[in-house]
Design a protein around this motif. Structure first.
Motif, PDB file in Angstrom:
ATOM      1  N   ASN A 195      -6.645   7.246  -7.594  1.00 44.31           N
ATOM      2  CA  ASN A 195      -6.380   7.976  -6.348  1.00 44.31           C
ATOM      3  C   ASN A 195      -7.151   7.307  -5.218  1.00 44.31           C
ATOM      4  O   ASN A 195      -8.375   7.252  -5.230  1.00 44.31           O
ATOM      5  CB  ASN A 195      -6.813   9.439  -6.525  1.00 44.31           C
ATOM      6  CG  ASN A 195      -6.813  10.251  -5.246  1.00 44.31           C
ATOM      7  OD1 ASN A 195      -7.805  10.927  -4.951  1.00 44.31           O
ATOM      8  ND2 ASN A 195      -5.740  10.237  -4.491  1.00 44.31           N
ATOM      9  N   PHE A 196      -6.390   6.763  -4.237  1.00 43.98           N
ATOM     10  CA  PHE A 196      -6.979   6.078  -3.095  1.00 43.98           C
ATOM     11  C   PHE A 196      -6.062   6.306  -1.910  1.00 43.98           C
ATOM     12  O   PHE A 196      -4.846   6.440  -2.066  1.00 43.98           O
ATOM     13  CB  PHE A 196      -7.116   4.578  -3.391  1.00 43.98           C
ATOM     14  CG  PHE A 196      -7.643   3.751  -2.251  1.00 43.98           C
ATOM     15  CD1 PHE A 196      -8.922   3.951  -1.757  1.00 43.98           C
ATOM     16  CD2 PHE A 196      -6.860   2.748  -1.677  1.00 43.98           C
ATOM     17  CE1 PHE A 196      -9.424   3.175  -0.716  1.00 43.98           C
ATOM     18  CE2 PHE A 196      -7.345   1.963  -0.639  1.00 43.98           C
ATOM     19  CZ  PHE A 196      -8.636   2.185  -0.156  1.00 43.98           C
ATOM     20  N   ALA A 197      -6.630   6.345  -0.709  1.00 42.49           N
ATOM     21  CA  ALA A 197      -5.853   6.683   0.483  1.00 42.49           C
ATOM     22  C   ALA A 197      -5.611   5.463   1.365  1.00 42.49           C
ATOM     23  O   ALA A 197      -6.555   4.895   1.916  1.00 42.49           O
ATOM     24  CB  ALA A 197      -6.576   7.772   1.284  1.00 42.49           C
ATOM     25  N   ASN A 198      -4.336   5.077   1.489  1.00 38.01           N
ATOM     26  CA  ASN A 198      -3.956   4.001   2.404  1.00 38.01           C
ATOM     27  C   ASN A 198      -2.434   3.962   2.479  1.00 38.01           C
ATOM     28  O   ASN A 198      -1.752   4.265   1.499  1.00 38.01           O
ATOM     29  CB  ASN A 198      -4.479   2.652   1.925  1.00 38.01           C
ATOM     30  CG  ASN A 198      -4.463   1.586   3.004  1.00 38.01           C
ATOM     31  OD1 ASN A 198      -4.168   1.852   4.157  1.00 38.01           O
ATOM     32  ND2 ASN A 198      -4.778   0.358   2.621  1.00 38.01           N
ATOM     33  N   HIS A 199      -1.897   3.595   3.635  1.00 41.08           N
ATOM     34  CA  HIS A 199      -0.451   3.482   3.788  1.00 41.08           C
ATOM     35  C   HIS A 199       0.090   2.286   2.985  1.00 41.08           C
ATOM     36  O   HIS A 199      -0.393   1.162   3.186  1.00 41.08           O
ATOM     37  CB  HIS A 199      -0.097   3.268   5.262  1.00 41.08           C
ATOM     38  CG  HIS A 199       0.494   4.464   5.925  1.00 41.08           C
ATOM     39  ND1 HIS A 199      -0.263   5.514   6.385  1.00 41.08           N
ATOM     40  CD2 HIS A 199       1.775   4.790   6.204  1.00 41.08           C
ATOM     41  CE1 HIS A 199       0.510   6.422   6.935  1.00 41.08           C
ATOM     42  NE2 HIS A 199       1.771   6.005   6.827  1.00 41.08           N
ATOM     43  N   PRO A 200       1.072   2.486   2.125  1.00 42.30           N
ATOM     44  CA  PRO A 200       1.760   1.358   1.495  1.00 42.30           C
ATOM     45  C   PRO A 200       2.904   0.870   2.395  1.00 42.30           C
ATOM     46  O   PRO A 200       4.081   1.032   2.106  1.00 42.30           O
ATOM     47  CB  PRO A 200       2.284   1.946   0.179  1.00 42.30           C
ATOM     48  CG  PRO A 200       1.596   3.258   0.017  1.00 42.30           C
ATOM     49  CD  PRO A 200       1.364   3.744   1.415  1.00 42.30           C
ATOM     50  N   GLY A 234      -3.715   9.127  -1.423  1.00 45.30           N
ATOM     51  CA  GLY A 234      -4.547  10.195  -0.884  1.00 45.30           C
ATOM     52  C   GLY A 234      -4.189  10.578   0.534  1.00 45.30           C
ATOM     53  O   GLY A 234      -3.040  10.483   0.963  1.00 45.30           O
ATOM     54  N   ALA A 235      -5.194  11.005   1.291  1.00 40.13           N
ATOM     55  CA  ALA A 235      -5.004  11.459   2.675  1.00 40.13           C
ATOM     56  C   ALA A 235      -4.964  10.241   3.584  1.00 40.13           C
ATOM     57  O   ALA A 235      -5.979   9.791   4.114  1.00 40.13           O
ATOM     58  CB  ALA A 235      -6.130  12.414   3.072  1.00 40.13           C
ATOM     59  N   GLN A 236      -3.753   9.713   3.797  1.00 39.76           N
ATOM     60  CA  GLN A 236      -3.580   8.400   4.425  1.00 39.76           C
ATOM     61  C   GLN A 236      -2.858   8.459   5.776  1.00 39.76           C
ATOM     62  O   GLN A 236      -2.402   7.425   6.276  1.00 39.76           O
ATOM     63  CB  GLN A 236      -2.827   7.471   3.481  1.00 39.76           C
ATOM     64  CG  GLN A 236      -1.594   8.079   2.810  1.00 39.76           C
ATOM     65  CD  GLN A 236      -0.441   8.351   3.733  1.00 39.76           C
ATOM     66  OE1 GLN A 236       0.073   7.478   4.392  1.00 39.76           O
ATOM     67  NE2 GLN A 236      -0.028   9.606   3.805  1.00 39.76           N
ATOM     68  N   GLY A 237      -2.763   9.643   6.383  1.00 42.48           N
ATOM     69  CA  GLY A 237      -1.960   9.795   7.590  1.00 42.48           C
ATOM     70  C   GLY A 237      -2.422   8.956   8.770  1.00 42.48           C
ATOM     71  O   GLY A 237      -1.610   8.565   9.608  1.00 42.48           O
ATOM     72  N   ASP A 238      -3.704   8.687   8.858  1.00 42.04           N
ATOM     73  CA  ASP A 238      -4.229   7.888   9.982  1.00 42.04           C
ATOM     74  C   ASP A 238      -4.865   6.591   9.498  1.00 42.04           C
ATOM     75  O   ASP A 238      -5.701   6.003  10.188  1.00 42.04           O
ATOM     76  CB  ASP A 238      -5.240   8.697  10.797  1.00 42.04           C
ATOM     77  CG  ASP A 238      -6.416   9.211   9.977  1.00 42.04           C
ATOM     78  OD1 ASP A 238      -6.328   9.217   8.725  1.00 42.04           O
ATOM     79  OD2 ASP A 238      -7.429   9.645  10.570  1.00 42.04           O
TER      80      ASP A 238
END
Length: 451
Positions: A195-200, A234-238
């Motif tokens: 689990n990691f947050a970033n835009h693909p 994860g939480a990647q919105g910004d």
């Protein structure tokens, strides 16, 4: 070993060529395959309870479609609908899936994906083996960056471009933590949950790719014998991959794309290696914990709608009509600013006659002292940070685009500052703070209650 059992399954979900690709405000059709798309599933059982954690290589699936998928899975497996957790990794090089369309390819693929997710779920349950669970937290430095920046004129812009001299500083702090769960199983492969947050949104173009989450899975399985890897974003919105101030070899394998963002397939491979490296950091030293139960809950909350001021609607209709007619060159903006204006106009028109609130579905699964919290869209990193601090848990894994796709959930200050995410959001300022408050409440109640 204890009473915990886990199973794993994987299935190829690569779409047919010619299908629409989602992820941008421009038309794209699949003209090749860089790497195959997958759906992966982990079945978790304790006593007579079962849950399904499913991760799909897709930009985001609408709730109405997922409700049908979950119903089909429930009918064929007996797993309760509230215990079915379907996540989209958010790859921007995956196929479009809509319900109300005359497009034969999309309709065919939508039905095929349902059948495949049912098969996947049955296979994961059939694979259940006695297990023990451990967790760790690694670090993936310098591959995720806050994508909102303060400019010299005081404005806030999303993705203002590489080496833009008007940039002052980013707005926020990236979360480089990589949550890792390890299920060691009797006479079977170890399951690794990442689990990691970033835009693909690293690859771009018109070819199908799972982007860096696909590389992450492959590199983990190649580096560690007898493992199967599943990924949850994860939480990647910004947050995205764009380093606006590259140095030395930072720009290797990259190019500046149509919207001012740097992209490249080789860079997606690089991110996959770095995130897989974070798994390597902790894999052998996970903290094994007792699992005395599993719990699950889904809850719907009404969220205020982000309707436009009526005075802004005429211009919004004009820009929206121009964009839909393929006449973006008549809209007086370029690159990411054009995308922002087009997205804002689409939101205003879309919500013109919308209800005052929209329902938002939250999903939570507890496995001993570890919890997954599913958010039905793209939360800012501040949401993920806050949920990870929920008391009573050793580890909380926030996941975006889970059991629905409802767009962006910016922090309240972003609505004042501006930027693509807040301007395009279906929800009024305060949505992120509601998610944090309700999320912590759901997790706390699930931890305490007999569910």
């Amino acid at each position: 070993m204890n009473n915990l059992m886990t199973g794993f399954a994987r299935i190829n979900i690569t779409p047919p060529m010619g299908i629409d690709i989602v992820g941008y405000f421009i038309k794209r059709n699949a003209e090749g395959v860089l790497d195959e798309l997958e759906a992966n599933a982990v079945a978790v059982a304790f006593g007579d309870k079962k849950v399904l954690l499913i991760s799909v290589d897709h930009c985001g699936l609408f709730k109405s479609i997922l409700d049908g998928y979950k119903k089909a899975i429930n009918e064929k497996t007996g797993v309760p609908i509230d215990a079915i957790y379907i996540h989209s990794t958010h790859t921007h090089t995956g196929p479009a899936i809509y319900e109300n369309t005359d497009d034969a390819l999309i309709n065919q693929y939508r039905a095929t994906l349902c059948d495949k997710l049912v098969e996947l779920s049955k296979n994961a349950i059939s694979d259940l083996k006695n297990s023990k669970m451990g967790y760790g937290i690694g670090q993936a430095p310098n591959v995720a960056f806050i994508r909102r920046y303060r400019m010299k004129d005081g404005s806030i812009r999303t993705n203002p471009g590489v080496n833009n001299p008007e940039i002052v500083h980013s707005i926020g702090e990236v979360d480089e933590r990589v949550n890792v769960i390890r299920f060691d199983r009797e006479n079977a492969e170890t399951i690794v949950v990442v689990n990691f947050a970033n835009h693909p949104d690293v690859v771009g173009g018109n070819k199908i790719s799972a982007d860096w989450p696909g590389f992450t899975r492959k590199f983990v399985e190649k580096a560690i014998d007898n493992t199967k890897c599943i990924f949850f974003n994860g939480a990647q919105g910004d947050v995205n991959h764009v380093n606006v101030h590259p140095k030395a070899g930072d720009f290797n394998d990259m190019f500046n794309d149509f919207d001012g963002c740097s992209r490249g397939y080789g860079h997606a491979r690089h991110i996959g290696r770095v995130v897989a490296g974070a798994v390597m950091q902790v894999y052998d030293k996970v903290n094994y914990v007792d699992v005395d139960d599993i719990k699950y809950v889904q809850k719907t909350i009404e969220i205020p709608t982000n309707k436009a001021d009526p005075k802004d609607l005429p211009l919004a209709h004009k820009y929206n009509d121009l964009h839909n007619a393929g006449r973006d060159d008549e809209i007086p903006f370029k690159a990411m600013m054009l995308t922002t204006v087009v997205a804002e106009a689409a939101r205003m028109v879309r919500l013109e006659n919308a209800p005052e609130t929209f329902p938002m579905l939250f999903s939570a699964i507890k496995i001993g002292p570890v919890a997954f919290f599913g958010i039905p869209g793209e939360p800012f990193t501040g949401v993920g940070r806050a949920l990870k601090e929920t008391e009573g848990y050793d580890l909380v894994l926030p996941t975006c685009n889970t059991n629905a796709k409802e767009g962006y959930f910016p922090m309240i200050e972003a609505y004042v500052e501006g930027g693509y995410e807040a301007k395009s959001s279906n929800f009024k300022a305060g949505v992120a703070e509601i998610i944090i408050e309700e999320g912590k409440k759901i997790l706390t109640e699930m931890n305490r209650a007999e569910i």
